[in-house]
Design a protein around this motif. Structure first.
Motif, PDB file in Angstrom:
ATOM      1  N   ASP A 247       0.753  -1.195  -0.113  1.00  0.00           N
ATOM      2  CA  ASP A 247       0.106   0.022  -0.056  1.00  0.00           C
ATOM      3  C   ASP A 247       0.934   1.091   0.165  1.00  0.00           C
ATOM      4  O   ASP A 247       0.464   2.095  -0.563  1.00  0.00           O
ATOM      5  CB  ASP A 247      -0.943   0.105   1.169  1.00  0.00           C
ATOM      6  N   TYR A 248       2.010   1.158   0.757  1.00  0.00           N
ATOM      7  CA  TYR A 248       2.776   2.299   0.736  1.00  0.00           C
ATOM      8  C   TYR A 248       3.511   2.592  -0.596  1.00  0.00           C
ATOM      9  O   TYR A 248       3.491   3.796  -0.962  1.00  0.00           O
ATOM     10  CB  TYR A 248       3.977   2.092   1.757  1.00  0.00           C
ATOM     11  N   ARG A 249       3.803   1.683  -1.271  1.00  0.00           N
ATOM     12  CA  ARG A 249       4.437   1.700  -2.713  1.00  0.00           C
ATOM     13  C   ARG A 249       3.392   2.393  -3.561  1.00  0.00           C
ATOM     14  O   ARG A 249       3.701   3.113  -4.415  1.00  0.00           O
ATOM     15  CB  ARG A 249       4.960   0.278  -3.345  1.00  0.00           C
ATOM     16  N   ASN A 250       2.013   1.793  -3.703  1.00  0.00           N
ATOM     17  CA  ASN A 250       1.149   2.454  -4.239  1.00  0.00           C
ATOM     18  C   ASN A 250       0.919   3.907  -4.082  1.00  0.00           C
ATOM     19  O   ASN A 250       0.768   4.598  -4.822  1.00  0.00           O
ATOM     20  CB  ASN A 250       0.104   1.691  -4.156  1.00  0.00           C
ATOM     21  N   TRP A 251       0.878   4.235  -2.729  1.00  0.00           N
ATOM     22  CA  TRP A 251       0.684   5.659  -2.735  1.00  0.00           C
ATOM     23  C   TRP A 251       1.921   6.326  -3.079  1.00  0.00           C
ATOM     24  O   TRP A 251       1.888   7.589  -3.653  1.00  0.00           O
ATOM     25  CB  TRP A 251       0.776   5.953  -0.995  1.00  0.00           C
ATOM     26  N   LEU A 252       3.198   6.128  -2.789  1.00  0.00           N
ATOM     27  CA  LEU A 252       4.338   6.693  -3.300  1.00  0.00           C
ATOM     28  C   LEU A 252       4.411   6.773  -4.885  1.00  0.00           C
ATOM     29  O   LEU A 252       4.690   8.113  -5.335  1.00  0.00           O
ATOM     30  CB  LEU A 252       5.451   5.788  -2.953  1.00  0.00           C
ATOM     31  N   ALA A 253       3.954   5.886  -5.498  1.00  0.00           N
ATOM     32  CA  ALA A 253       4.084   6.198  -7.030  1.00  0.00           C
ATOM     33  C   ALA A 253       2.934   7.139  -7.442  1.00  0.00           C
ATOM     34  O   ALA A 253       3.158   7.884  -8.451  1.00  0.00           O
ATOM     35  CB  ALA A 253       3.615   4.856  -7.637  1.00  0.00           C
ATOM     36  N   ALA A 254       1.802   7.534  -6.493  1.00  0.00           N
ATOM     37  CA  ALA A 254       1.043   8.454  -7.172  1.00  0.00           C
ATOM     38  C   ALA A 254       1.416   9.931  -6.640  1.00  0.00           C
ATOM     39  O   ALA A 254       0.872  10.918  -7.184  1.00  0.00           O
ATOM     40  CB  ALA A 254      -0.405   8.272  -6.222  1.00  0.00           C
ATOM     41  N   GLN A 255       2.488   9.963  -6.015  1.00  0.00           N
ATOM     42  CA  GLN A 255       2.996  11.616  -5.542  1.00  0.00           C
ATOM     43  C   GLN A 255       4.029  12.134  -6.556  1.00  0.00           C
ATOM     44  O   GLN A 255       4.293  11.608  -7.427  1.00  0.00           O
ATOM     45  CB  GLN A 255       3.640  11.309  -4.244  1.00  0.00           C
ATOM     46  N   LYS A 256       3.550  13.633  -6.542  1.00  0.00           N
ATOM     47  CA  LYS A 256       4.400  14.274  -7.513  1.00  0.00           C
ATOM     48  C   LYS A 256       5.766  14.983  -7.113  1.00  0.00           C
ATOM     49  O   LYS A 256       5.797  15.285  -6.063  1.00  0.00           O
ATOM     50  CB  LYS A 256       3.499  15.393  -8.160  1.00  0.00           C
ATOM     51  N   SER A 257       6.741  15.081  -7.956  1.00  0.00           N
ATOM     52  CA  SER A 257       8.125  15.529  -7.562  1.00  0.00           C
ATOM     53  C   SER A 257       8.132  16.972  -7.645  1.00  0.00           C
ATOM     54  O   SER A 257       6.955  17.496  -8.238  1.00  0.00           O
ATOM     55  CB  SER A 257       9.102  14.847  -8.532  1.00  0.00           C
ATOM     56  N   PHE A 258       8.949  17.626  -7.114  1.00  0.00           N
ATOM     57  CA  PHE A 258       9.340  19.112  -6.984  1.00  0.00           C
ATOM     58  C   PHE A 258       9.234  19.587  -8.479  1.00  0.00           C
ATOM     59  O   PHE A 258       8.338  20.328  -8.860  1.00  0.00           O
ATOM     60  CB  PHE A 258      10.348  19.521  -6.181  1.00  0.00           C
ATOM     61  N   ALA A 259       9.996  18.763  -9.180  1.00  0.00           N
ATOM     62  CA  ALA A 259      10.028  19.218 -10.668  1.00  0.00           C
ATOM     63  C   ALA A 259       8.681  19.212 -11.521  1.00  0.00           C
ATOM     64  O   ALA A 259       8.343  19.849 -12.047  1.00  0.00           O
ATOM     65  CB  ALA A 259      10.961  18.357 -11.632  1.00  0.00           C
ATOM     66  N   GLN A 260       7.942  18.201 -11.200  1.00  0.00           N
ATOM     67  CA  GLN A 260       6.599  17.891 -11.875  1.00  0.00           C
ATOM     68  C   GLN A 260       5.659  19.018 -11.373  1.00  0.00           C
ATOM     69  O   GLN A 260       5.169  19.531 -12.182  1.00  0.00           O
ATOM     70  CB  GLN A 260       6.193  16.518 -11.738  1.00  0.00           C
ATOM     71  N   LEU A 261       5.743  19.430 -10.299  1.00  0.00           N
ATOM     72  CA  LEU A 261       4.895  20.550  -9.770  1.00  0.00           C
ATOM     73  C   LEU A 261       4.983  21.831 -10.319  1.00  0.00           C
ATOM     74  O   LEU A 261       4.486  22.681 -10.649  1.00  0.00           O
ATOM     75  CB  LEU A 261       4.990  20.577  -8.087  1.00  0.00           C
ATOM     76  N   ARG A 262       6.540  22.067 -10.459  1.00  0.00           N
ATOM     77  CA  ARG A 262       6.992  23.366 -10.863  1.00  0.00           C
ATOM     78  C   ARG A 262       6.609  23.432 -12.337  1.00  0.00           C
ATOM     79  O   ARG A 262       6.184  24.399 -13.028  1.00  0.00           O
ATOM     80  CB  ARG A 262       8.367  23.501 -10.725  1.00  0.00           C
ATOM     81  N   LYS A 263       6.413  22.235 -13.035  1.00  0.00           N
ATOM     82  CA  LYS A 263       6.307  22.369 -14.405  1.00  0.00           C
ATOM     83  C   LYS A 263       5.000  22.539 -14.663  1.00  0.00           C
ATOM     84  O   LYS A 263       4.265  23.268 -15.663  1.00  0.00           O
ATOM     85  CB  LYS A 263       6.518  20.774 -15.170  1.00  0.00           C
ATOM     86  N   ALA A 264       4.111  21.924 -13.772  1.00  0.00           N
ATOM     87  CA  ALA A 264       2.653  21.955 -13.672  1.00  0.00           C
ATOM     88  C   ALA A 264       2.217  23.514 -13.463  1.00  0.00           C
ATOM     89  O   ALA A 264       1.359  24.181 -14.160  1.00  0.00           O
ATOM     90  CB  ALA A 264       1.646  21.219 -12.885  1.00  0.00           C
ATOM     91  N   GLU A 265       2.895  24.158 -12.551  1.00  0.00           N
ATOM     92  CA  GLU A 265       2.648  25.304 -12.279  1.00  0.00           C
ATOM     93  C   GLU A 265       2.997  26.626 -13.487  1.00  0.00           C
ATOM     94  O   GLU A 265       2.150  27.553 -13.539  1.00  0.00           O
ATOM     95  CB  GLU A 265       3.723  25.888 -11.134  1.00  0.00           C
ATOM     96  N   ALA A 266       4.032  26.056 -14.371  1.00  0.00           N
ATOM     97  CA  ALA A 266       4.264  27.007 -15.604  1.00  0.00           C
ATOM     98  C   ALA A 266       3.355  26.998 -16.466  1.00  0.00           C
ATOM     99  O   ALA A 266       2.986  28.084 -17.168  1.00  0.00           O
ATOM    100  CB  ALA A 266       5.490  26.326 -16.008  1.00  0.00           C
ATOM    101  N   PHE A 267       2.558  25.898 -16.359  1.00  0.00           N
ATOM    102  CA  PHE A 267       1.196  25.998 -17.475  1.00  0.00           C
ATOM    103  C   PHE A 267       0.026  26.472 -16.768  1.00  0.00           C
ATOM    104  O   PHE A 267      -0.888  26.534 -17.138  1.00  0.00           O
ATOM    105  CB  PHE A 267       1.025  24.413 -18.141  1.00  0.00           C
TER     106      PHE A 267
END
Length: 267
Positions: A247-267
């Protein structure tokens, strides 16, 4: 006579209240059973002291009460009594402090290989950061804090690009693995506390503190701030989920990295 009786009744009432009280510690969910043991020892030592002192005072009030024709004697010192009381007090202090120092030594010495997670407090919410695939945290600085970077991760540090940012106040950890919790405050003094873990530590602005524990029970537990941090202090709560490994691995895989969040903010 009446005062002596009231004091004796206070002792009896206090003991009855303690043993019949429904308020007990929550069921422990970590490796820190030593904390409960130390607390129990403290109760035993202080209870013995409380009962002995109050009953002795009650006895003295009764034994040396005013009676017609009785005269008091002046005894400025009693070396034997002073040595006895000094020895008992010293022994009680050692019993109270020695176990606590031992537990504290373990409390601030995380085992080798403990996974790390960062908990960040800000008025009035909890955020978390986990290292990415490189298993290293990126550098942080308050100068980088803004609406899109609440934790102040340094955008120029490549180690921080894969850091996982959790801003919804919910932290998941695997059962049975030691965890070192790094603590940072963005603004004022906070304190990270989960009652079932028996572990807590202050978050001090301008420095990084830490503690560690090993989760021993799956479930959901409430994260509290137990240092008064302003008008919204009572609402500063989060959730800790102790999961099975899958369950922890499944939750971890769904989290976003700092780079992904910044890229999403750019759009």
């Amino acid at each position: 006579m009446l005062v002596a009786l009231i004091m004796a009744l206070v002792v009896v009432g206090s003991l009855v209240f303690h043993f019949l009280s429904p308020w007990r510690p929550t069921q422990i969910a970590s490796n820190w059973g030593f904390i409960d043991d130390t607390l129990s020892l403290t109760f035993i030592v202080t209870t013995i002291g409380f009962v002995a002192v109050i009953l002795f005072m009650s006895y003295c009030l009764y034994r040396f009460r005013h009676q017609s024709g009785r005269r008091s004697t002046y005894e400025p010192e009693n070396r034997r009594l002073e040595l006895l009381l000094g020895g008992i007090t010293t022994l009680a202090v050692i019993l109270l402090l020695a176990p606590g120092l031992s537990v504290w030594g373990s409390f601030i010495t995380p085992p080798e290989g403990a996974m790390e997670v960062e908990a960040v407090g800000a008025q009035w919410s909890w955020s978390f950061r986990l290292p990415g695939a490189d298993n290293q945290f990126g550098a942080t600085d308050v100068r980088f804090i803004d609406a899109a970077n609440a934790l102040g991760v340094n955008p120029a540090d490549p180690k921080g690009r894969d850091d996982l940012i959790i801003s919804n106040g919910e932290l998941h950890l695997p059962e049975g693995k030691p965890v070192k919790v790094l603590l940072r405050s963005i603004d004022v003094l906070h304190d990270f506390y989960v009652p079932e873990l028996r572990a807590k530590m202050d978050l001090v602005p301008g420095m990084e503190t830490y503690f560690w524990f090993t989760p021993t029970k799956t479930g959901q537990f409430e994260i509290l701030c137990v240092a008064y941090c302003g008008i919204g202090h009572a609402q500063m709560r989060g959730a800790l989920f102790i999961d099975s490994e899958s369950d922890y691995r499944n939750w971890l895989a769904a989290q976003k990295s700092f780079a992904q969040l910044r890229k999403a903010e750019a759009f």
